[in-house]
Design a protein around this motif. Structure first.
Motif, PDB file in Angstrom:
ATOM      1  N   THR A 234       9.129 -13.404  25.899  1.00 34.63           N
ATOM      2  CA  THR A 234       7.677 -13.383  26.017  1.00 34.63           C
ATOM      3  C   THR A 234       7.158 -11.948  26.147  1.00 34.63           C
ATOM      4  O   THR A 234       7.634 -11.176  26.977  1.00 34.63           O
ATOM      5  N   ASN A 235       6.168 -11.608  25.329  1.00 39.62           N
ATOM      6  CA  ASN A 235       5.464 -10.335  25.471  1.00 39.62           C
ATOM      7  C   ASN A 235       4.279 -10.568  26.410  1.00 39.62           C
ATOM      8  O   ASN A 235       3.191 -10.951  25.991  1.00 39.62           O
ATOM      9  N   TYR A 236       4.507 -10.345  27.700  1.00 44.87           N
ATOM     10  CA  TYR A 236       3.507 -10.706  28.702  1.00 44.87           C
ATOM     11  C   TYR A 236       2.220  -9.901  28.560  1.00 44.87           C
ATOM     12  O   TYR A 236       1.134 -10.394  28.850  1.00 44.87           O
ATOM     13  N   LYS A 237       2.313  -8.657  28.085  1.00 44.95           N
ATOM     14  CA  LYS A 237       1.113  -7.841  27.922  1.00 44.95           C
ATOM     15  C   LYS A 237       0.176  -8.408  26.856  1.00 44.95           C
ATOM     16  O   LYS A 237      -1.041  -8.192  26.912  1.00 44.95           O
ATOM     17  N   GLN A 238       0.733  -9.126  25.879  1.00 46.35           N
ATOM     18  CA  GLN A 238      -0.097  -9.658  24.806  1.00 46.35           C
ATOM     19  C   GLN A 238      -0.594 -11.075  25.071  1.00 46.35           C
ATOM     20  O   GLN A 238      -1.408 -11.594  24.298  1.00 46.35           O
ATOM     21  N   VAL A 239      -0.132 -11.714  26.149  1.00 44.44           N
ATOM     22  CA  VAL A 239      -0.577 -13.079  26.433  1.00 44.44           C
ATOM     23  C   VAL A 239      -2.100 -13.158  26.560  1.00 44.44           C
ATOM     24  O   VAL A 239      -2.733 -14.031  25.946  1.00 44.44           O
ATOM     25  N   PRO A 240      -2.789 -12.259  27.321  1.00 46.72           N
ATOM     26  CA  PRO A 240      -4.255 -12.344  27.381  1.00 46.72           C
ATOM     27  C   PRO A 240      -4.924 -12.161  26.022  1.00 46.72           C
ATOM     28  O   PRO A 240      -5.924 -12.820  25.719  1.00 46.72           O
ATOM     29  N   THR A 241      -4.372 -11.290  25.188  1.00 44.99           N
ATOM     30  CA  THR A 241      -4.932 -11.076  23.853  1.00 44.99           C
ATOM     31  C   THR A 241      -4.843 -12.335  23.017  1.00 44.99           C
ATOM     32  O   THR A 241      -5.806 -12.746  22.354  1.00 44.99           O
ATOM     33  N   VAL A 242      -3.674 -12.972  23.041  1.00 47.54           N
ATOM     34  CA  VAL A 242      -3.489 -14.191  22.250  1.00 47.54           C
ATOM     35  C   VAL A 242      -4.366 -15.325  22.781  1.00 47.54           C
ATOM     36  O   VAL A 242      -4.907 -16.122  22.004  1.00 47.54           O
ATOM     37  N   ARG A 243      -4.553 -15.375  24.106  1.00 48.77           N
ATOM     38  CA  ARG A 243      -5.462 -16.372  24.654  1.00 48.77           C
ATOM     39  C   ARG A 243      -6.871 -16.159  24.128  1.00 48.77           C
ATOM     40  O   ARG A 243      -7.603 -17.107  23.811  1.00 48.77           O
ATOM     41  N   GLY A 244      -7.269 -14.888  24.006  1.00 49.37           N
ATOM     42  CA  GLY A 244      -8.585 -14.600  23.471  1.00 49.37           C
ATOM     43  C   GLY A 244      -8.732 -15.035  22.030  1.00 49.37           C
ATOM     44  O   GLY A 244      -9.820 -15.440  21.586  1.00 49.37           O
ATOM     45  N   TRP A 245      -7.646 -14.918  21.257  1.00 51.09           N
ATOM     46  CA  TRP A 245      -7.691 -15.384  19.872  1.00 51.09           C
ATOM     47  C   TRP A 245      -7.704 -16.891  19.756  1.00 51.09           C
ATOM     48  O   TRP A 245      -8.416 -17.461  18.935  1.00 51.09           O
ATOM     49  N   MET A 246      -6.879 -17.540  20.579  1.00 53.54           N
ATOM     50  CA  MET A 246      -6.500 -18.925  20.306  1.00 53.54           C
ATOM     51  C   MET A 246      -7.116 -19.974  21.240  1.00 53.54           C
ATOM     52  O   MET A 246      -7.268 -21.136  20.832  1.00 53.54           O
ATOM     53  N   ASP A 247      -7.441 -19.646  22.477  1.00 52.78           N
ATOM     54  CA  ASP A 247      -7.900 -20.679  23.417  1.00 52.78           C
ATOM     55  C   ASP A 247      -9.208 -21.296  22.945  1.00 52.78           C
ATOM     56  O   ASP A 247     -10.165 -20.581  22.584  1.00 52.78           O
TER      57      ASP A 247
END
Length: 251
Positions: A234-247
């Motif tokens: 898991t790339n933990y630093k990118q989790v918030p970014t991906v949430r912004g794209w996908m949630d």
């Protein structure tokens, strides 16, 4: 102790024979190894056919018709009692930097680690088995230091790379991080005897990150490299970014 030994070069390889003999210093050794070379097999498991196991040398050797991961998986899920330690190797060639993603040697150790067993992968830097006796002595020393100095019983996953040098010529042992290679060289295209193109994978890229502290630096300067690995990708630093794209809603 009960130590499980595996590899990716196959059960006949000089490296696994030297490693198994070295590990007998610490207790009972059982070898479960592939019936032929599986270099580059990574963490592949055989799911499309049954596996066969040939039992040899009393209770100390099992030869399996599968990958390095298959060997450790089968050993830990019914073939044997759970061991105290899994060791893999000694591999004929380095497993550093990005190589660890493809390595069957490292994959066998990863499989043990996934089952909660401390696991160590051993590789020689150069192919050809030069100074294999010295590599076996270093493997003993690495295991001895781990067993004597560990602070708790949690499993570890270690990747050890050893220069093909006499023990007395080595500068020492260093804890390191993985370096990084440049991209692999281009494929080699040839024509088959039947007139259609075939492709050979190109050579591995030269080191791109070989700074002091990396496995590449250590081994090129006469040190044994010991790198602790983990399995969580898991790339933990990118989790918030991906949430912004996908949630959001699925429709």
């Amino acid at each position: 102790m009960h130590i499980l030994v595996s590899n990716d070069d196959g059960y006949r390889a000089p490296g696994i024979q030297a490693l198994a003999q070295a590990m007998r210093r610490f207790g009972r050794v059982t070898v479960v190894a592939p019936d032929h070379n599986h270099s580059g097999a990574s963490n592949s498991l055989t799911l499309n056919r049954p596996l066969t196991v040939e039992h040899q040398d009393g209770d100390s050797l099992y030869v399996l018709s599968g990958t390095p991961s298959d060997c450790v998986h089968v050993a830990l899920t019914g073939l044997l009692p759970k061991p105290d330690l899994v060791v893999s190797g000694i591999n004929c060639g380095a497993n550093m930097g990005d190589d660890t993603m493809y390595s069957g040697t490292v994959a066998a150790a990863i499989e043990g680690y996934l089952f909660g067993v401390p696991s160590i992968a051993f590789s020689q830097i150069d192919k050809g088995w030069a100074e294999l006796d010295s590599a076996a002595k270093i493997a003993q020393l690495v295991v001895e230091r781990y067993l004597e100095r560990r602070e708790d019983e949690r499993a570890v996953l270690l990747n050890v790379n050893m220069p093909n040098m006499p023990v007395e010529a080595l500068k020492g042992i260093r804890g390191t991080r993985l370096g990084k290679r440049n991209c692999a060289e281009s494929v080699i295209r040839e024509m088959s005897p039947r007139g259609f193109p075939i492709y050979w994978l190109g050579a591995a890229g030269k080191p791109a990150d070989a700074e002091e502290g990396t496995d590449f630096w250590a081994t090129s300067h006469g040190y044994v490299s010991v790198t602790p690995l983990q399995v969580d990708l898991t790339n933990y630093k990118q989790v918030p970014t991906v949430r912004g794209w996908m949630d959001g809603p699925a429709v």
